[in-house]
Scaffold this motif. Structure first.
Motif, mmCIF file in Angstrom:
data_model
loop_
_atom_site.group_PDB
_atom_site.id
_atom_site.type_symbol
_atom_site.label_atom_id
_atom_site.label_comp_id
_atom_site.label_asym_id
_atom_site.label_seq_id
_atom_site.Cartn_x
_atom_site.Cartn_y
_atom_site.Cartn_z
ATOM 1 N N LEU A 152 41.973 43.360 31.692
ATOM 2 C CA LEU A 152 42.272 44.663 32.174
ATOM 3 C C LEU A 152 41.935 44.526 34.000
ATOM 4 C CD1 LEU A 152 40.966 46.882 29.543
ATOM 5 C CD2 LEU A 152 43.021 46.283 30.267
ATOM 6 N N MET A 153 40.424 43.651 34.200
ATOM 7 C CA MET A 153 40.509 43.542 35.849
ATOM 8 C C MET A 153 41.754 42.809 36.170
ATOM 9 S SD MET A 153 37.609 41.204 36.868
ATOM 10 C CE MET A 153 38.759 39.494 36.547
ATOM 11 N N THR A 154 42.059 41.481 36.036
ATOM 12 C CA THR A 154 42.857 40.705 36.033
ATOM 13 C C THR A 154 44.386 41.418 36.926
ATOM 14 O OG1 THR A 154 42.084 38.925 34.791
ATOM 15 C CG2 THR A 154 44.404 38.766 35.819
ATOM 16 N N ALA A 155 44.510 42.104 35.889
ATOM 17 C CA ALA A 155 46.183 43.454 36.147
ATOM 18 C C ALA A 155 45.329 44.260 36.971
ATOM 19 C CB ALA A 155 46.078 44.481 34.698
ATOM 20 N N VAL A 156 44.156 45.023 37.374
ATOM 21 C CA VAL A 156 43.936 45.289 38.534
ATOM 22 C C VAL A 156 44.208 44.484 39.988
ATOM 23 C CG1 VAL A 156 41.886 46.338 39.458
ATOM 24 C CG2 VAL A 156 42.826 47.251 37.381
ATOM 25 N N ALA A 157 43.393 43.496 39.494
ATOM 26 C CA ALA A 157 43.328 42.548 40.792
ATOM 27 C C ALA A 157 44.852 41.910 41.331
ATOM 28 C CB ALA A 157 42.694 41.270 41.063
ATOM 29 N N VAL A 158 45.686 41.442 40.129
ATOM 30 C CA VAL A 158 46.768 41.538 40.506
ATOM 31 C C VAL A 158 48.131 42.241 41.282
ATOM 32 C CG1 VAL A 158 49.349 40.691 39.196
ATOM 33 C CG2 VAL A 158 47.256 39.560 38.846
ATOM 34 N N THR A 159 47.846 43.666 40.719
ATOM 35 C CA THR A 159 48.204 45.216 40.732
ATOM 36 C C THR A 159 47.886 45.027 42.726
ATOM 37 O OG1 THR A 159 48.495 45.520 39.367
ATOM 38 C CG2 THR A 159 48.947 47.043 40.457
ATOM 39 N N GLU A 160 46.611 44.847 42.864
ATOM 40 C CA GLU A 160 46.485 45.316 44.317
ATOM 41 C C GLU A 160 46.526 44.310 45.102
ATOM 42 O OE1 GLU A 160 42.422 47.991 43.535
ATOM 43 O OE2 GLU A 160 42.274 45.508 44.153
ATOM 44 N N GLY A 161 46.884 42.877 44.655
ATOM 45 C CA GLY A 161 47.256 42.456 45.642
ATOM 46 C C GLY A 161 48.147 41.816 45.764
ATOM 47 N N VAL A 162 49.589 42.347 44.403
ATOM 48 C CA VAL A 162 50.716 42.337 45.366
ATOM 49 C C VAL A 162 50.902 43.213 46.240
ATOM 50 C CG1 VAL A 162 52.741 42.999 44.391
ATOM 51 C CG2 VAL A 162 51.590 41.646 42.726
ATOM 52 N N MET A 163 50.084 44.208 45.899
ATOM 53 C CA MET A 163 50.548 45.469 47.108
ATOM 54 C C MET A 163 50.566 45.589 48.504
ATOM 55 S SD MET A 163 50.011 49.260 44.530
ATOM 56 C CE MET A 163 48.171 49.261 44.464
ATOM 57 N N GLU A 164 49.089 44.414 48.396
ATOM 58 C CA GLU A 164 48.276 44.358 49.821
ATOM 59 C C GLU A 164 49.576 43.056 49.915
ATOM 60 O OE1 GLU A 164 44.549 42.638 49.940
ATOM 61 O OE2 GLU A 164 45.605 41.167 51.113
#
Ligand code: BTN
Length: 320
Positions: A152-164
């Motif tokens: 779940l932590m990874t899903a958060v990081a990937v989503t934020e990284g993609v948006m950034e």
């Protein structure tokens, strides 16, 4: 040396003088020239103007260790990058490295995988040079039961990284798909090496569709999958920049998780999740259950409120 030179050249849109490069890298002007020629051979285009220096005008889209390191701003994640042109699966390579004591933060990245693995033993389509297919090794001091929290932590990081990296709005679909406008752009597969009461390594596998155009997708995937480029009128991205943004977020969230626990990861996950608060249908191995997705538990189990008011715990399912 090459990644430090690339870092200098990519840090600005204007010229960097040969003298400045030579001083900052501690090498002779002749060595600078040789490295510049090497970059040109690898597909970089550089303008060279006497008394002004060099200006980078085009960088090829490679996801190699040098390219990634040139845009990476992390402390540990990605300090060691194993780059392969073609592998069975980056998960397999990372498992082998982890068994051989590879350090936390090691990243395995490949241009293509011919046995890419998805969740539930599905195949993961990994066409060459278009997406990011990579695995990260972490060694958290946690009990094996807590490992799903890292997914779940990874899903958060990937989503934020993609948006950034792209400015495109992305969302999470339980358990760990990343969507843009309802279509999947990324999937996460976490696997573990553990003793009964202690995790030895977690291999976090991430597959992200970046520069695929329509013709790269098998027909059956087109209605439900997309790439960042397709969501950006066909305009492509530098994959190295995208993976760097993701690794930065992963490292930040990972350190936060180790220090403060799962609470804020879970809150952030819920705020990015498209599933929560919605009427959904969960198809498990046994049955299809309908209800409103209420949230997730500490272990990432989905809580589904059925029409009769009872709560069903969903451990593994496809969600519509
Ligand atoms: C999913 O089913 O959504 C998870 C897909 C995970 C794919 C990635 S690509 C890099 C790593 N290597 C693999 O073989 N799988 C993961």
């Amino acid at each position: 040396m090459r990644d430090r030179l690339l870092q200098l050249l990519t840090a600005t849109d204007s010229f960097v003088s040969g003298q400045e490069i030579s001083t900052k890298l501690g090498i002779s002007r002749t060595a600078v020239w040789k490295h510049i020629e090497e970059l040109r051979k690898n597909g970089y285009e550089l303008e060279a103007v006497p008394r002004k220096g060099y200006r980078l005008t085009h960088a090829p889209d490679l996801a190699s260790a040098d390219e990634i390191k040139a845009s990476l701003h992390t402390e540990h994640f990605g300090s060691s990058i194993v780059y392969k042109k073609k592998v069975t699966s980056t998960q397999e390579v990372a498992h082998e490295l982890a068994r051989n004591e590879a350090e936390e933060g090691t990243v395995v990245v490949a241009e293509t995988q011919y046995k890419g693995k998805g969740r539930m033993n599905r195949e993961w389509h990994s066409p060459s040079g278009t997406g990011l297919w990579f695995s990260l090794i972490v060694r958290p001091d946690i009990i094996p039961q807590k490992a799903p929290q890292l997914t779940l932590m990874t899903a958060v990081a990937v989503t934020e990284g993609v948006m950034e990296a792209t400015g495109i709005q992305a969302q999470i679909k339980w358990p760990n798909d990343i969507l843009i406008d309802g279509k999947k752009i990324a999937g996460i597969l976490t696997e573990m090496q553990s003793e009964p009461d202690r995790v030895q390594a977690i291999i976090i596998g991430i597959g992200l569709n970046i520069n695929q155009q329509v013709e790269h997708f098998p027909e059956e995937l087109l209605p439900k999958a997309t790439s960042l480029a397709l969501e950006n009128d066909g305009v492509t991205y530098q994959r190295a920049v995208v993976i760097s943004a993701i690794l930065k977020r992963l490292e930040q969230w990972y350190l936060h998780y180790l220090q403060h626990g799962f609470k804020e990861v879970r809150e952030r996950w819920e705020s990015l999740a498209v599933t929560i608060g919605r009427q959904i249908k969960a198809t498990t191995m046994k049955e299809t259950v309908s209800g409103v997705a209420e949230g997730i538990t500490e272990d990432g189990v989905l809580l589904l409120k059925k029409q009769d008011g009872t709560i069903e715990y969903i451990y593994s399912a496809d969600i519509d």
